[in-house]
Design a protein around this motif. Structure first.
Motif, PDB file in Angstrom:
ATOM      1  N   THR A 149       0.931  -1.220  -0.224  1.00 37.63           N
ATOM      2  CA  THR A 149      -0.132  -0.443  -0.220  1.00 37.63           C
ATOM      3  C   THR A 149       0.780   1.158   0.296  1.00 37.63           C
ATOM      4  N   GLY A 150       0.378   2.273  -0.004  1.00 35.38           N
ATOM      5  CA  GLY A 150       1.180   4.167  -0.431  1.00 35.38           C
ATOM      6  C   GLY A 150       1.886   3.915  -1.296  1.00 35.38           C
ATOM      7  N   ALA A 163       4.065  -4.703   6.546  1.00 41.22           N
ATOM      8  CA  ALA A 163       2.620  -5.239   6.540  1.00 41.22           C
ATOM      9  C   ALA A 163       2.532  -6.169   8.022  1.00 41.22           C
ATOM     10  N   ALA A 166       2.640  -3.117  10.387  1.00 43.65           N
ATOM     11  CA  ALA A 166       1.516  -1.889  10.185  1.00 43.65           C
ATOM     12  C   ALA A 166       0.100  -2.885  11.043  1.00 43.65           C
ATOM     13  N   HIS A 167       0.099  -3.344  10.723  1.00 45.60           N
ATOM     14  CA  HIS A 167      -1.162  -4.467  10.989  1.00 45.60           C
ATOM     15  C   HIS A 167      -1.257  -4.958  12.496  1.00 45.60           C
ATOM     16  N   ARG A 170      -1.720  -1.484  14.211  1.00 37.99           N
ATOM     17  CA  ARG A 170      -3.071  -0.112  13.654  1.00 37.99           C
ATOM     18  C   ARG A 170      -2.519   1.074  12.739  1.00 37.99           C
ATOM     19  N   HIS A 172      -1.296   2.735   9.258  1.00 41.89           N
ATOM     20  CA  HIS A 172      -1.441   3.488   7.841  1.00 41.89           C
ATOM     21  C   HIS A 172      -1.217   4.546   7.990  1.00 41.89           C
ATOM     22  N   PRO A 173      -1.175   4.323   5.846  1.00 43.65           N
ATOM     23  CA  PRO A 173      -0.382   5.692   4.871  1.00 43.65           C
ATOM     24  C   PRO A 173      -0.533   6.529   6.303  1.00 43.65           C
ATOM     25  N   ASP A 175      -0.002   8.176   8.983  1.00 44.75           N
ATOM     26  CA  ASP A 175       0.295   8.173  10.476  1.00 44.75           C
ATOM     27  C   ASP A 175       1.125   8.562  10.902  1.00 44.75           C
ATOM     28  N   THR A 191       3.406   0.634   3.513  1.00 46.84           N
ATOM     29  CA  THR A 191       3.631  -1.327   3.882  1.00 46.84           C
ATOM     30  C   THR A 191       3.805  -1.684   2.814  1.00 46.84           C
TER      31      THR A 191
END
Length: 859
Positions: A149-150, A163, A166-167, A170, A172-173, A175, A191
């Motif tokens: 992502t991102g 990933a 990031a999970h 929590r 996200h792009p 943050d 990610t």
């Protein structure tokens, strides 16, 4: 040429018969097509998940032509501090890429990737996370990371998270995340994943993004140095040998892409062995298909009996009658093969994602092998022909007059078939035993298992007949089911064989899994009782505050210090004045078959100094006798061999500490003492009387419930920056039980399918018998009971043979590994012999109609 027209007519008759009896045809298509579906799906998945050597190397070094490694004697101009971090500056280790590039021929390009660790704020605590500094936009890194992502970082305060990290955070792009060391915040812009490890936690940033300042916040944890790796691309015309030679002049090792692609290790003949094993496994799979579909073809031939008799009356010979039935197998096998392959390819595409998550690695390009998929279609055709072979032979030998009048002859099982089956069982067991003899051969072992399985299959009709002869002592429904099974052995035998083959594989694998699990469990050394945690001291003292933080995070109910008894051994002449005094741990001598030996044979053999609370924590329960003995100055031994005639002997460095002490044995109720447990406990007054010193080795925490992984992570974060280790004892957790249950599930599906086929075909064939039951006044529920008993008979006989057939290769495999104890999977055996027949009977009863038919009969 005269043969072809005959087969053309047979194929036409077979095609029309298949279209006329759609229910039976769909059943046969499912029986043949499902294994082909599984084979084609497994083939595509295996080819896609099996990375080529080129893909593996790309994930290691991207698009680079070589990787550089600095040896100790490397001389890099301008890199005086190479190999270590400059004190107090936070400079990264190793020379720069430009400095190395200057050593190599013109046109060579060197790019550095630096890896290290940073300390990240995470919830209420902190955690160390791996970081990598590189320019992801550089084509040389293509293939090493996969963006999810991102976008890519464009500034030094922007990062890409894995990933998995990031999970968990929590994040996200867009943050922001905070690092403790270096004290800085970063913006998450995307990610990514490392293709070879999808669950890896890491942070990617541009070169220099994680460089530390000279000032580190008070209390922050210093992270590790940043170690560089160097990737090289060479200009056209420069050979690998020239690059290696140029790097070697300066003490730099260059490992080229060609070396990665073609490692020096040579093959050892395993390819041939794997191919042979694959052939045997595929052969067993085809046998399974033949057994499942054979019963359906047998009944199909029975339903065609009048048509075949008319053909015989019109002048068709046995060869032509066989051709009609065999054509049915060829037609349905070909259709099943094509449908199985056609459905297997998209199914494989759907399963790639879950398999990637299970294996934690990205798959390669979607790989279809037309030749291998065509082989799946061919397997379907061969399976159909083999399944129809025995029914074709039986149909060609039928009595025309009996067939036209609707009567059927009853044939027993030839004695030579049963004798041959028993001989095959013995021969297969001997072959399997030979294959298990070191050096073990998997091919020979599988061949032996196959021969034994075929032998059990040949014995199945005789077993059905023997069970029918004992039916007179059983209730009416069971008696009718057994006699019906014996009367129609051409239908019951393959169904019993199908159940046997499915369960034989499950029993064999489950037995090996259970034996291996038992072996692993015997080797497992717990650190404490299950549900306890141990804080180990590694050169630092555990203060009350730190212990309290860990205990609170784990919700501990009690914390017991582990105080070890030591003897001062004086100062070593090599130690400087004022240094620590050397000491030796006190232990208990154990009485064994070889006389007295140190207590290290059970746990570490140390002696703890404690009180009643220490004993309660170690024993897991109060023991008044042991507590009173400890208070009275006696030695409380946790191993039975530490007490000889009511006394125990303490020793340090081979020297006995006085005479034997009064001692008692306190049983901790464990198969072996955990590694953190002592061999004995003495009181503080006894230790003082012996002149022993004490040293803290850790803390034992009693946990009222098993802590969650998050609780354990919070406890571990409290220990960052210390030399203290934490172990939460969760007990041995093997995957043997899960594997066994999965095997039962797979074998259960085949068992239920085989019994459903047999029961359904028995109901179709037994209309006249059911009408007779109705005529003599049988209750409507008698049909349902009869169907349930027919299903139970097939599954129970097949399960019994399956257990015996599965133990043949299982015992041989376990024998091939002497360290494995033979452990029978009683869970799988019990479910196979008891639960599956009951389930099959219940399903047969649920899907059977109670009303008895009324049909006209010829008498």
């Amino acid at each position: 040429m005269a043969v072809l027209p005959g087969w053309r007519v047979a194929l036409r008759v077979a095609t029309r018969d298949a279209l006329r009896h759609k229910g039976r045809s769909i059943l046969i298509l499912a029986m043949v097509g499902l294994p082909v579906l599984g084979m084609s799906t497994a083939d595509v998945l295996a080819r896609t998940l099996q990375l080529s050597r080129q893909d593996v190397v790309t994930r290691q070094i991207g698009q680079a032509d070589a990787e550089l490694t600095l040896r100790q004697q490397a001389t890099v101009p301008g890199a005086a501090g190479a190999g270590r971090t400059a004190a107090g500056t936070g400079a990264t280790a190793g020379p720069s890429a430009a400095q190395l590039q200057a050593l190599l021929p013109a046109g060579t390009r060197v790019v550095a990737q630096r890896s290290g660790q940073v300390v990240m704020s995470q919830g209420a605590g902190v955690a160390t996370v791996e970081t990598r500094e590189l320019d992801q936009a550089d084509p040389i890194f293509d293939g090493m990371y996969a963006r999810r992502t991102g976008r890519l970082p464009g500034r030094s305060d922007e990062v890409t998270l894995s990933a998995a990290l990031a999970h968990r955070l929590r994040a996200h792009p867009g943050d922001r995340i905070a690092l403790v060391d270096p004290a800085r915040t970063y913006t998450v812009v995307g990610t990514a994943v490392a293709p070879s490890s999808l669950q890896a936690d890491f942070v990617l940033g541009l070169p220099g993004a994680f460089a530390r300042s000279a000032t580190v916040p008070a209390g922050a944890v210093k992270a590790g140095e940043f170690a560089p790796t160097y990737l090289v691309t060479k200009p056209p015309g420069l050979s690998d040998g020239q690059l290696v030679a140029a790097a070697a002049e300066h003490g730099v090792t260059a490992r080229t892409r060609a070396e990665y692609l073609h490692p020096r290790a040579s093959g050892d003949g395993k390819t041939t062995q794997t191919f042979a094993v694959g052939v045997v496994v595929v052969g067993l799979g085809i046998l399974q298909v033949v057994l499942l579909a054979g019963a359906a073809f047998a009944v199909g031939a029975r339903r065609q009996v009048r048509d075949l008799a008319l053909l015989a009356a019109a002048g068709a010979d046995r060869r032509q009658l066989r051709a009609v039935v065999l054509s049915s197998g060829a037609v349905l096998g070909a259709v099943a093969g094509v449908v199985g392959v056609a459905l297997g390819v998209p199914l494989a595409a759907l399963l790639i994602g879950p398999f990637e998550q299970y294996g934690q690695t990205l798959a390669g390009p979607f790989d279809l092998r037309p030749a291998e998929l065509a082989l799946g279609v061919a397997i379907g055709v061969v399976a159909g022909l083999l399944a129809a072979a025995l029914p074709a032979r039986t149909a060609s030998r039928q009595d025309v007059v009996l067939a036209l009048t609707g009567r059927r002859g009853i044939r027993g099982t030839p004695k030579r078939l049963t004798a041959g089956g028993l001989a095959a069982v013995v021969a297969g067991a001997l072959i399997a035993a030979k294959g298990a003899t070191p050096p073990a051969s998997a091919t020979v072992l599988l061949v032996g298992a196959s021969v034994a399985e075929l032998g059990f299959l040949a014995c199945a009709p005789a077993l059905v007949g023997a069970a029918a002869r004992a039916a007179r002592f059983l209730p009416v429904s069971v008696r009718l089911a057994l006699r019906d099974a014996s009367r129609h052995r051409a239908r019951t035998g393959p169904a019993v064989g199908a159940v046997m083959a499915a369960l034989a594989g499950a029993i064999a694998i489950a037995t090996y899994t259970a034996s291996n699990t038992a072996h692993q469990r015997s080797l497992y050394e717990p650190s404490a009782r299950t549900g306890q945690a141990v804080l180990y001291e590694n050169g630092t003292s555990l203060d009350t505050a730190l212990t309290g933080k860990v205990a609170a995070a784990l919700h501990a109910s009690a914390a017991v210090p582990l105080v070890e008894a030591d003897r001062d051994c004086g100062r070593s002449p090599l130690e400087p004045a004022g240094g620590p005094v050397g000491c030796t741990s006190v232990s208990v001598l154990l009485a064994g078959s070889d006389g007295l030996r140190p207590g290290a044979a059970d746990g570490y053999g140390t002696v703890l100094v404690g009180d009643a609370s220490t004993l309660r924590a170690l024993l897991g329960h109060p023991d008044r006798e042991a507590e009173n003995a400890l208070a009275a100055g006696k030695v409380v031994s946790l191993t039975r061999h530490g007490v000889q005639q009511g006394t125990a002997v303490l020793t340090a460095d081979g020297d006995r500490l006085g005479p034997a002490f009064p001692a008692v044995f306190a049983d901790p109720g464990l198969r072996r003492l955990p590694t953190s447990y002592p061999s004995a406990v003495i009181s503080a007054s006894t230790a003082h009387a012996l002149g022993l010193r004490t040293s803290n080795r850790g803390v034992l925490l009693d946990l009222p419930r098993m802590p969650s992984r998050d609780d354990e992570a919070r406890a571990q974060s409290s220990l960052l920056g210390t030399d203290t280790g934490l172990v939460v004892e969760r007990g041995y957790h093997g995957r043997g039980d899960a594997v066994q249950l999965a095997l039962v599930a797979v074998a259960g599906v085949v068992t239920l399918a085989a019994t459903a086929i047999s029961t359904g075909l028995a109901a179709a064939e037994g209309q006249a018998d059911l009408a007779t039951l109705a005529a003599v006044g049988a209750a409507p529920r008698e049909r349902r009971r009869l169907a349930m008993c027919q299903a139970a008979v097939v599954s129970l006989l097949g399960a019994g043979l399956g257990v015996l057939a599965g133990l043949v290769p299982a015992i041989a495999v376990v024998h091939a590994r002497p360290e494995l104890p033979l452990t029978l999977p009683w869970l799988v055996i019990g479910l196979s012999v008891a639960a599956l027949p009951v389930l099959a009977a219940l399903l047969a009863g649920a899907f059977s109609r109670s009303r008895l038919p009324m049909v006209a009969r010829m008498t």
